[in-house]
Design an enzyme around this catalytic site. Structure first.
Site, short mmCIF file in Angstrom:
data_model
loop_
_atom_site.label_atom_id
_atom_site.label_comp_id
_atom_site.label_asym_id
_atom_site.label_seq_id
_atom_site.Cartn_x
_atom_site.Cartn_y
_atom_site.Cartn_z
N GLY A 175 0.84 -1.19 0.00
CA GLY A 175 0.00 0.00 0.00
C GLY A 175 0.87 1.24 0.00
N CYS A 176 0.37 2.29 0.59
CA CYS A 176 1.10 3.55 0.66
C CYS A 176 2.37 3.38 1.48
CB CYS A 176 0.20 4.61 1.30
SG CYS A 176 1.00 6.19 1.54
#
Length: 176
Positions: A12-13
């Site tokens: 993810g981020c």
């Protein structure tokens, strides 16, 4: 002199993964950046389009006498959802995929072992990509140490802080 090891992974981020890992004992250096794609030195805005092939990742230098690669990967695999393809929460696209970029065959074997260990924790199958490391590109400076520099932003409060709380609950003995 300490013999450091390097690990590269993303889920993810990169702000989220960075915030979790920087709380661990044995972490000597950590950078957010991009890897796994085909464009040289991509800027963040280009990676966000999903057209570079890169994932948002962190690269970690760690002391294996303090934290093992196994524990690092185990914590990584339980700090994000490794069953959602190209997505973590509201972040969608190939740049947010779950990925481990191994630096040698031993890291590959350990990652595969951790996959077996955590499979039973999830209802859905793991989709974490496992591939050899090739190159890492640093993200721009405003993406480094993001959580510590922006704790009062809604993203940090809503998305990252719960991950930190989960880390503290599950791995208190591994915290710096």
């Amino acid at each position: 002199m300490v013999n450091l090891s390097v690990a590269t992974f993303g889920g993810g981020c990169f702000w989220c993964i960075e915030a979790v890992v920087q709380h661990l004992k044995g972490i000597e250096a950590l950078k957010s950046g991009f890897s796994g794609g085909f464009i040289k030195n991509p800027p963040y805005r280009e990676v966000c389009t999903g057209r570079t092939g890169h994932a948002e990742v962190i690269q970690v230098s760690f002391n294996p006498d303090i934290i093992s690669y196994h524990d690092l990967i185990l914590i990584f695999m339980t700090s994000h959802d490794p069953t959602t393809l190209n997505r973590q929460g509201g972040d969608k696209g190939t740049q947010y995929r779950s990925i481990i970029l191994y630096h040698d065959d031993t890291q590959k074997e350990i990652a595969e072992q951790v996959f077996e260990e955590v499979t039973s924790l999830y209802e859905d199958p793991l989709v974490t990509e496992l591939k050899p490391f090739e190159v890492f590109y640093n993200a721009e400076e405003d993406h480094q140490n993001y959580f510590n520099n922006n704790q009062d932003t809604p993203y940090c409060e809503i998305v990252i802080d719960p991950k930190i709380q989960k880390l503290k609950k599950m791995y208190a003995d591994k915290l710096a």
